[in-house]
Design an enzyme around this catalytic site. Structure first.
Site, PDB file in Angstrom:
ATOM      1  N   ALA A  90      40.151  81.951  78.294  1.00 14.52           N
ATOM      2  CA  ALA A  90      41.104  81.546  77.261  1.00 14.52           C
ATOM      3  C   ALA A  90      42.540  81.560  77.631  1.00 14.52           C
ATOM      4  O   ALA A  90      43.585  80.772  77.507  1.00 14.52           O
ATOM      5  CB  ALA A  90      40.767  82.586  75.876  1.00 14.52           C
ATOM      6  N   SER A 135      23.096  53.328  97.792  1.00 14.03           N
ATOM      7  CA  SER A 135      23.290  52.996  96.424  1.00 14.03           C
ATOM      8  C   SER A 135      22.726  51.483  96.449  1.00 14.03           C
ATOM      9  O   SER A 135      21.718  51.641  97.173  1.00 14.03           O
ATOM     10  CB  SER A 135      24.886  52.745  96.390  1.00 14.03           C
ATOM     11  N   GLU A 174      13.475  49.305  84.943  1.00 10.12           N
ATOM     12  CA  GLU A 174      13.803  50.562  84.515  1.00 10.12           C
ATOM     13  C   GLU A 174      15.423  50.645  83.923  1.00 10.12           C
ATOM     14  O   GLU A 174      16.105  50.241  84.770  1.00 10.12           O
ATOM     15  CB  GLU A 174      13.356  51.712  85.181  1.00 10.12           C
ATOM     16  N   LYS A 229      19.058  51.735  84.348  1.00 10.17           N
ATOM     17  CA  LYS A 229      20.068  52.171  85.276  1.00 10.17           C
ATOM     18  C   LYS A 229      21.181  53.207  84.398  1.00 10.17           C
ATOM     19  O   LYS A 229      21.775  52.829  83.525  1.00 10.17           O
ATOM     20  CB  LYS A 229      21.025  51.287  85.814  1.00 10.17           C
ATOM     21  N   ASP A 277      23.762  56.022  83.471  1.00 12.11           N
ATOM     22  CA  ASP A 277      25.067  56.110  83.863  1.00 12.11           C
ATOM     23  C   ASP A 277      25.459  57.673  84.075  1.00 12.11           C
ATOM     24  O   ASP A 277      26.008  58.282  83.006  1.00 12.11           O
ATOM     25  CB  ASP A 277      26.109  55.485  83.026  1.00 12.11           C
ATOM     26  N   TYR A 285      13.741  59.363  89.023  1.00 12.89           N
ATOM     27  CA  TYR A 285      13.385  57.990  89.382  1.00 12.89           C
ATOM     28  C   TYR A 285      13.370  57.463  90.813  1.00 12.89           C
ATOM     29  O   TYR A 285      13.050  56.157  91.047  1.00 12.89           O
ATOM     30  CB  TYR A 285      14.531  56.875  88.731  1.00 12.89           C
ATOM     31  N   LYS A 300      12.946  47.226  91.189  1.00 12.93           N
ATOM     32  CA  LYS A 300      12.306  47.800  92.451  1.00 12.93           C
ATOM     33  C   LYS A 300      10.917  46.710  92.881  1.00 12.93           C
ATOM     34  O   LYS A 300      10.253  46.734  91.703  1.00 12.93           O
ATOM     35  CB  LYS A 300      12.148  49.323  92.376  1.00 12.93           C
ATOM     36  N   LYS A 356      23.449  44.313  86.381  1.00 12.50           N
ATOM     37  CA  LYS A 356      24.424  44.970  85.615  1.00 12.50           C
ATOM     38  C   LYS A 356      24.549  44.190  84.151  1.00 12.50           C
ATOM     39  O   LYS A 356      24.197  43.024  84.054  1.00 12.50           O
ATOM     40  CB  LYS A 356      25.679  45.098  86.333  1.00 12.50           C
ATOM     41  N   CYS A 391      58.496  40.834 100.726  1.00 12.24           N
ATOM     42  CA  CYS A 391      57.741  41.874 100.317  1.00 12.24           C
ATOM     43  C   CYS A 391      58.952  42.832  99.361  1.00 12.24           C
ATOM     44  O   CYS A 391      59.986  42.945  99.761  1.00 12.24           O
ATOM     45  CB  CYS A 391      57.438  42.769 101.406  1.00 12.24           C
ATOM     46  N   CYS A 437      59.984  46.031 101.609  1.00 20.54           N
ATOM     47  CA  CYS A 437      60.483  45.984 102.741  1.00 20.54           C
ATOM     48  C   CYS A 437      61.533  44.753 103.132  1.00 20.54           C
ATOM     49  O   CYS A 437      62.138  44.466 104.085  1.00 20.54           O
ATOM     50  CB  CYS A 437      59.813  46.422 104.030  1.00 20.54           C
ATOM     51  N   CYS A 459      52.676  40.732 103.496  1.00 18.88           N
ATOM     52  CA  CYS A 459      54.167  41.249 104.109  1.00 18.88           C
ATOM     53  C   CYS A 459      53.997  41.264 105.319  1.00 18.88           C
ATOM     54  O   CYS A 459      52.853  41.636 106.063  1.00 18.88           O
ATOM     55  CB  CYS A 459      54.213  42.667 103.527  1.00 18.88           C
ATOM     56  N   CYS A 470      57.280  48.247 107.245  1.00 17.47           N
ATOM     57  CA  CYS A 470      56.985  48.474 105.802  1.00 17.47           C
ATOM     58  C   CYS A 470      56.533  49.649 105.238  1.00 17.47           C
ATOM     59  O   CYS A 470      55.372  50.043 105.596  1.00 17.47           O
ATOM     60  CB  CYS A 470      56.128  47.227 105.272  1.00 17.47           C
TER      61      CYS A 470
END
Ligand code: IVH
Length: 712
Positions: A47, A95, A129, A131, A133, A239, A303, A327, A432, A435, A450, A456
């Protein structure tokens, strides 16, 4: 008389008092963190810790320009993270590639059939199945006992969160009848109701309020103190799997069933489907149930069901060929575009950013969105065709914002009926903003860049930020903010990566020592120098990625590193390929996953005098670790150059190439004196003749299969 500022309410502090207070709080919180980490007797209660942290935040909000470079409020969520040891995954945690619509799903199926050489009429089953999150976790069991739990990390090395994982009810500590070695992979997540309740408690106790259930799950799992994890209601769905001493089943579906029998929670919406139509039907079904599931999902994963086929399909550099994540469509909201700002990236790209009136999109407050490039703002695509029916975007416009998953929010549409009178066409800058160098757009490039290069400051700073980022050098205590600070420091500047590694020596020679600066002490300065030294020894792939060369991302850097093996081999090859032709050049673009655009960018980075000098200065400071070629011990074709020609009957060309490369061979498209082996199927023509002329060994497909131990 001295007044004790620690007793004064934040809004009654003078500026000088506020500064002193922030310094005191930073010191106190640092000490508390250290005590907490080492866990020998925390010095203050949770606390009190929270109260100090809150006071620090309040003062920072009132005096934003006094916020310290080492502000405790940037060390998110209380004491966590740095304290975890690392675990190298036996089998990498990858992934998934994405699909966004029905067409992508059909293409996924077509691609797989093509790779495997299956006809349209041949059966090919999948599982579908949700996905989840959350964040992925790998659980290793040996002889039925949970040995460790590791987060994904960068896919190769994760964080050891075993003590915390043991606090999750869904994760069994012992298994009955499991293979001797079993790595179960799945998602740690928090239900929507638990997330709401946690945030309510956090709010009343002044703790961190999480943006969404995924962040809450990640924050709760990555706690140094497992006791905190225990109090957080985390759940786990299994999974997938990593290392196994024996196969779980013949199909994905049966393997998941097996995990369920072993005591894991698996998702009830997992379904076996016979092709794209059934996959899409199940997707629609899951999407319909999404709002009432009670936990967040962001798509449906498909899959290949047959595990033998999965094995044949294998992996690209970071994703499996046999799976894809379909998705859900992005979430949308309308808001006011307050201004268009231009950011200059590390490769000089001028990126327009929309500053928005903050709006909630799918539970997250969004105040910035990308506008891609000048064509996008003007309402046309790279080919000049209209997008949004040709409607351009102007400051002051009412715009539609969307976000999908973790990606940067985007501006999708504009409502012309709400355009303020007098709103002017947006003029994209041709110099830019950082710069003043000319910003040019090369033919065929969607982006204006640029031309300032190393002069820069924006490019230089962004390059440095990239250099120290996660996945690159990842130097503890040297993040984006510190890099920015050192870049502008007159006494101890960091203008290029090599300067990072000379920091300690330059500091030693300097009169104005880092430890005497605001926000720095002897300990923090030494810690920084030590953290830098710790990274002098760096794997080749990380170095290649860290250089921030355009088009050379993390996985490309790994491909290049594995191909060449050592830093000297890389520089030698780059020198030889400098005129973008010849053998070294052919060899470079022959790497699976390296195209001519990437190769050109890579070679030019090494060929440009100033950039090369900067790279050489850096390399001189480092010990660069060689990267081992893929484990091809015992492989009869490791290091050999192989050419396939004619018709292959037992596998497709793509599969043959992937298999050979997996065994450490190099696959080339043409026969030369360097070819070690020609695999010739029926219909082989000129290549077979050339091989014969050169005396290159030639075998047929069956001989090839028996050579690699797969006849039959
Ligand atoms: S399979 C080799 N199945 O999504 C591929 N992943 O975007 C193994 N995820 O890192 C992953 N639900 O954290 C798989 N049903 C599911 C999943 C799932 C969520 C996550 C996982 C992965 C990420 C990829």
């Amino acid at each position: 008389m001295t007044i004790d500022s620690s007793k004064i309410a934040p809004d009654a502090l003078t500026k000088a008092q506020a500064e002193a207070e922030l310094s005191r709080l930073s010191e106190l919180l640092q000490k508390a963190n250290a005590a907490y980490h080492t866990k020998d007797a925390p010095e203050i209660s949770d606390a009190d810790y929270d109260a100090l942290k809150r006071r620090n935040l309040e003062i920072e909000a009132l005096f934003p320009d006094l916020k310290r470079a080492d502000s405790p409020s940037d060390q998110v969520g209380g004491p966590l993270a740095e304290g975890f040891s690392k675990i190298t995954h036996d089998v990498r945690m990858l992934s998934l590639g994405n699909a966004f619509d029905a067409e992508d799903v059909t293409e996924f199926d077509t691609r797989i059939r093509k790779y495997l050489g299956l006809d349209e009429a041949d059966p090919l089953a999948y599982t579908a199945e949700p996905k989840i999150d959350g964040l992925s976790l790998s659980l290793r069991y040996e002889q039925g006992r949970l040995i460790y739990a590791a987060t994904r990390g960068d896919g190769q090395v994760g964080e050891n969160v075993t003590a915390n994982a043991r606090m999750i009810d869904d994760i069994p500590q012992v298994l009955d009848g499991a293979p001797d070695i079993l790595e179960v992979r799945g998602e740690v997540y928090m239900s929507d109701a638990d997330f709401q309740a946690l945030n309510a408690t956090q709010e009343t106790q002044g703790g961190k309020v999480f943006a969404n259930p995924r962040n809450a799950a990640a924050g709760s799992l990555r706690q140094i103190d497992p006791e905190i994890t225990r109090q957080r209601p985390l759940k786990f769905f299994a999974y997938a799997w990593g290392a196994l001493s024996e196969r779980l089943a013949d199909t994905q579906f049966a393997a998941i069933e097996r995990l369920k029998t072993l005591g894991f929670k698996t998702n009830d919406l997992t379904k076996r489907c016979d092709g794209p139509d059934e996959l899409l039907a199940h997707y629609a079904e899951i999407e319909q149930q999404r709002a009432t599931l009670g936990y967040d999902i962001d798509g449906v994963v498909y899959k290949v069901d047959d595990l033998d086929l999965q094995a044949r399909l294998g992996f690209r550099s970071t994703t499996p060929r046999w799976a894809v994540a379909h998705k859900f469509a992005a979430e949308l909201a309308w808001t006011r575009l307050e201004a268009i700002e231009i950011q200059v990236g590390r490769t000089g790209a001028l990126s327009p950013v929309a500053r928005l009136q903050p709006v909630t999109v799918g539970g997250v407050v969004v105040s910035n969105a990308t506008l891609h490039n000048e064509d996008y703002i003007a309402g046309r695509d790279a080919k000049g065709n209209p997008i949004r029916d040709g409607k351009d975007i102007r400051e002051g416009d009412w715009v539609q914002v969307y976000r999908a998953g973790d990606v940067i929010p985007k501006v999708a549409d504009v409502d012309l009926s709400k355009r303020p009178k007098g709103a002017e066409l947006y003029a994209f800058p041709h110099v830019c903003p950082e710069c003043n160098s000319a910003a040019l757009r090369e033919e065929g490039d969607a982006v204006r860049r640029c031309t300032g290069g190393l002069i820069c400051p924006a490019q230089a700073v962004e390059k440095l930020k990239h250099f120290v980022s996660r996945g690159a050098f990842d130097i503890e205590g040297l993040g984006a903010k510190q890099v920015e600070m050192f870049y502008h420091d007159d006494q101890l500047p960091i203008k290029e990566p090599a300067d990072i590694f000379t920091l300690r020596a330059r500091d030693a020679e300097n009169l104005s020592k880092l430890q005497n600066r605001d926000g720095w002490g002897e300990k923090s300065a030494t810690n920084l120098f030590d953290a830098i030294d710790e990274r002098r020894n760096i794997p080749l792939n990380k170095l290649l990625f860290a250089l921030g060369i355009r088009h050379v991302g993390e996985s490309a850097a790994s491909l290049i590193a594995t191909h060449y093996g050592s830093w000297s081999a890389v520089t030698e090859a780059m020198d030889q390929a400098s005129d973008l032709a010849g053998e070294a050049w052919e060899d470079l673009i022959g790497i699976d996953g390296v195209g001519t655009v990437m190769a050109t960018s890579l070679v030019l980075a090494f060929a440009q005098d100033k950039e090369r000098a900067s790279i050489d200065r850096l390399a001189a400071e480092l010990t660069i670790q060689d990267v081992a070629k893929p484990d091809s011990s015992g492989s009869p074709v490791a290091g050999k150059t192989i050419v396939f020609t004619g018709t292959l009957e037992k596998m497709t060309r793509a599969e043959a190439k992937a298999r050979a490369e997996g065994l450490g061979a190099k696959v080339s498209g043409s026969v030369s004196a360097k070819t070690d082996l020609l695999v010739a199927g029926p219909g082989a023509g000129s290549k077979a003749k050339k091989a014969a002329d050169l005396g290159v060994e030639t075998i047929d497909e069956d001989a090839w299969l028996s050579l690699i131990g797969d006849a039959g």
